[in-house]
Design a protein around this motif. Sequence first.
Motif, PDB file in Angstrom:
ATOM      1  N   ILE A  22       0.840  -1.202   0.000  1.00 43.32           N
ATOM      2  CA  ILE A  22       0.000   0.000   0.000  1.00 43.32           C
ATOM      3  C   ILE A  22       0.875   1.251   0.000  1.00 43.32           C
ATOM      4  CG2 ILE A  22      -1.660   1.322   1.363  1.00 43.32           C
ATOM      5  CD1 ILE A  22      -2.759  -1.374   2.359  1.00 43.32           C
ATOM      6  N   LEU A  23       1.939   1.234   0.795  1.00 38.72           N
ATOM      7  CA  LEU A  23       2.829   2.398   0.881  1.00 38.72           C
ATOM      8  C   LEU A  23       3.460   2.704  -0.484  1.00 38.72           C
ATOM      9  CD1 LEU A  23       4.649   1.654   4.276  1.00 38.72           C
ATOM     10  CD2 LEU A  23       2.649   3.109   3.880  1.00 38.72           C
ATOM     11  N   GLU A  24       3.803   1.676  -1.215  1.00 35.35           N
ATOM     12  CA  GLU A  24       4.403   1.882  -2.537  1.00 35.35           C
ATOM     13  C   GLU A  24       3.447   2.619  -3.473  1.00 35.35           C
ATOM     14  OE1 GLU A  24       5.458  -1.987  -3.848  1.00 35.35           O
ATOM     15  OE2 GLU A  24       7.144  -2.203  -2.442  1.00 35.35           O
ATOM     16  N   ARG A  25       2.159   2.367  -3.343  1.00 28.38           N
ATOM     17  CA  ARG A  25       1.173   3.006  -4.202  1.00 28.38           C
ATOM     18  C   ARG A  25       0.895   4.454  -3.791  1.00 28.38           C
ATOM     19  NH1 ARG A  25       0.039  -2.366  -4.116  1.00 28.38           N
ATOM     20  NH2 ARG A  25      -0.687  -3.337  -6.057  1.00 28.38           N
ATOM     21  N   LEU A  26       1.325   4.822  -2.604  1.00 28.11           N
ATOM     22  CA  LEU A  26       1.102   6.183  -2.095  1.00 28.11           C
ATOM     23  C   LEU A  26       2.372   7.014  -2.117  1.00 28.11           C
ATOM     24  CD1 LEU A  26      -1.097   5.241   1.014  1.00 28.11           C
ATOM     25  CD2 LEU A  26      -1.903   6.180  -1.157  1.00 28.11           C
ATOM     26  N   ASP A  27       3.370   6.565  -2.859  1.00 31.96           N
ATOM     27  CA  ASP A  27       4.700   7.165  -2.777  1.00 31.96           C
ATOM     28  C   ASP A  27       4.773   8.580  -3.339  1.00 31.96           C
ATOM     29  OD1 ASP A  27       7.235   6.482  -1.687  1.00 31.96           O
ATOM     30  OD2 ASP A  27       8.082   6.497  -3.715  1.00 31.96           O
ATOM     31  N   ALA A  28       3.733   9.049  -4.010  1.00 36.60           N
ATOM     32  CA  ALA A  28       3.746  10.417  -4.537  1.00 36.60           C
ATOM     33  C   ALA A  28       3.524  11.452  -3.438  1.00 36.60           C
ATOM     34  CB  ALA A  28       2.680  10.565  -5.621  1.00 36.60           C
ATOM     35  N   GLN A  29       3.178  10.999  -2.237  1.00 38.87           N
ATOM     36  CA  GLN A  29       2.951  11.901  -1.104  1.00 38.87           C
ATOM     37  C   GLN A  29       3.984  11.606  -0.011  1.00 38.87           C
ATOM     38  OE1 GLN A  29       0.718  14.017  -1.823  1.00 38.87           O
ATOM     39  NE2 GLN A  29      -0.522  12.948  -3.339  1.00 38.87           N
ATOM     40  N   PRO A  30       4.347  12.604   0.778  1.00 39.78           N
ATOM     41  CA  PRO A  30       5.153  12.292   1.965  1.00 39.78           C
ATOM     42  C   PRO A  30       4.337  11.383   2.892  1.00 39.78           C
ATOM     43  CG  PRO A  30       5.094  14.665   1.550  1.00 39.78           C
ATOM     44  CD  PRO A  30       4.057  14.048   0.668  1.00 39.78           C
ATOM     45  N   LEU A  31       4.940  10.346   3.405  1.00 40.57           N
ATOM     46  CA  LEU A  31       4.217   9.475   4.322  1.00 40.57           C
ATOM     47  C   LEU A  31       5.172   8.872   5.335  1.00 40.57           C
ATOM     48  CD1 LEU A  31       4.783   6.214   3.520  1.00 40.57           C
ATOM     49  CD2 LEU A  31       3.306   6.833   1.609  1.00 40.57           C
ATOM     50  N   SER A  32       4.600   8.478   6.456  1.00 43.21           N
ATOM     51  CA  SER A  32       5.377   7.860   7.530  1.00 43.21           C
ATOM     52  C   SER A  32       4.509   6.827   8.220  1.00 43.21           C
ATOM     53  CB  SER A  32       5.858   8.917   8.531  1.00 43.21           C
ATOM     54  OG  SER A  32       4.773   9.739   8.951  1.00 43.21           O
ATOM     55  N   VAL A  33       5.153   5.873   8.889  1.00 46.91           N
ATOM     56  CA  VAL A  33       4.443   4.828   9.616  1.00 46.91           C
ATOM     57  C   VAL A  33       4.940   4.818  11.051  1.00 46.91           C
ATOM     58  CG1 VAL A  33       3.871   2.375   9.746  1.00 46.91           C
ATOM     59  CG2 VAL A  33       4.230   3.458   7.504  1.00 46.91           C
ATOM     60  N   PHE A  34       4.006   4.850  11.992  1.00 47.16           N
ATOM     61  CA  PHE A  34       4.311   4.829  13.415  1.00 47.16           C
ATOM     62  C   PHE A  34       3.668   3.603  14.042  1.00 47.16           C
ATOM     63  CE2 PHE A  34       4.309   9.206  12.041  1.00 47.16           C
ATOM     64  CZ  PHE A  34       5.349   9.814  12.720  1.00 47.16           C
ATOM     65  N   ASP A  35       4.242   3.136  15.154  1.00 44.62           N
ATOM     66  CA  ASP A  35       3.573   2.068  15.890  1.00 44.62           C
ATOM     67  C   ASP A  35       2.481   2.672  16.773  1.00 44.62           C
ATOM     68  OD1 ASP A  35       4.770   3.065  18.215  1.00 44.62           O
ATOM     69  OD2 ASP A  35       6.214   1.432  18.407  1.00 44.62           O
ATOM     70  N   ALA A  36       1.866   1.848  17.608  1.00 43.26           N
ATOM     71  CA  ALA A  36       0.731   2.306  18.411  1.00 43.26           C
ATOM     72  C   ALA A  36       1.120   3.372  19.428  1.00 43.26           C
ATOM     73  CB  ALA A  36       0.090   1.112  19.131  1.00 43.26           C
ATOM     74  N   THR A  37       2.410   3.458  19.778  1.00 47.49           N
ATOM     75  CA  THR A  37       2.869   4.466  20.732  1.00 47.49           C
ATOM     76  C   THR A  37       3.572   5.640  20.040  1.00 47.49           C
ATOM     77  OG1 THR A  37       4.956   3.297  21.124  1.00 47.49           O
ATOM     78  CG2 THR A  37       3.106   2.751  22.543  1.00 47.49           C
ATOM     79  N   TRP A  38       3.434   5.715  18.718  1.00 51.52           N
ATOM     80  CA  TRP A  38       3.953   6.817  17.905  1.00 51.52           C
ATOM     81  C   TRP A  38       5.473   6.831  17.807  1.00 51.52           C
ATOM     82  CZ3 TRP A  38       0.821   9.137  14.619  1.00 51.52           C
ATOM     83  CH2 TRP A  38      -0.562   9.039  14.871  1.00 51.52           C
ATOM     84  N   ASN A  39       6.085   5.642  17.833  1.00 50.69           N
ATOM     85  CA  ASN A  39       7.485   5.511  17.444  1.00 50.69           C
ATOM     86  C   ASN A  39       7.542   5.434  15.922  1.00 50.69           C
ATOM     87  OD1 ASN A  39       8.779   5.360  20.041  1.00 50.69           O
ATOM     88  ND2 ASN A  39       7.933   3.303  20.256  1.00 50.69           N
ATOM     89  N   LEU A  40       8.429   6.213  15.325  1.00 50.77           N
ATOM     90  CA  LEU A  40       8.551   6.241  13.870  1.00 50.77           C
ATOM     91  C   LEU A  40       9.253   4.975  13.391  1.00 50.77           C
ATOM     92  CD1 LEU A  40       8.222   7.785  11.195  1.00 50.77           C
ATOM     93  CD2 LEU A  40      10.393   8.945  11.698  1.00 50.77           C
TER      94      LEU A  40
END
Length: 278
Positions: free
Chosen positions: A106-124
């Motif tokens: 899914i992330l690969e398909r959204l690569d035209a936008q800045p994006l980040s993934v965090f865990d449930a406690t907001w660790n990057l």
Amino acid sequence: MNELGRALRAWRERTDPATAGLARTTPGRTPGLRREELAVAAGISVEYVVRLEQGRMATPSAQVCLSLARALQLTDDERAHLMRLAGHPVVHRRVPQLIPHSVHRILERLDAQPLSVFDATWNLLHWNRLFAAAFGDPEQIPTERRNLLLMQFGNDHDRSRIRLADQAAFETSLVADLRSASGRYPDDPELAALLARLNTLPRFADLWSSGSVAEHRSGRKTVLHPEVGEIELDSDTLTTDGAHLHIVIYTPRPHTDARNKLDLLATLGTQRFSTPSP
């Protein structure tokens, strides 16, 4: 007093008797509902409420929890948090940090936008090249500091800033989301250590004491980029089931030149972060 007791007391003290359908003939000495009023509204005894708040009561039944949730006018997220604190759902011991292959696709398909993934406690956990180009490369931040709440409340910000009018809502939302995670993963030692660090920060500690529980879903940010200037962005958070990962996607704010600037950064980012061909 245990965590369940603290949550119940915080929710009780914020509940307006009028909106709960309780008329008072004399002013209350404390904000919110009295214990007697909560007991009547929930159909339980005052002594039971006292023992629950003081942590001297065995695990309340699911039926009692639902009655308390109705009396306290809890949101869906808060009701789920109450049930978890009472020990009814199955909880996980550790916060998951593995990003499944399906999410990577899914992330690969959204690569035209800045994006980040965090865990449930907001660790990057993950970011794309456009995120690094816009906000600054997280590789320059020590791993133990790559937590959104530590950066926000510790004033250790990236290039972005939040309008003062939006900051209070953003911070309240983040803290409420973290409380939801604390109920879902009550035995995670890293989460306990994070909360200990955060509670030394007055602004966080004040919000944490409110007892709010919710999921963070959206926000607005302005990136102060050293080469292309201000980039006005909206952020939307998608949360996965199970692992409860937060996928944050930044999109250009309408009626701004943010899209052109992101396209320029995509070119600059490609030049800076590209690797030689095999």
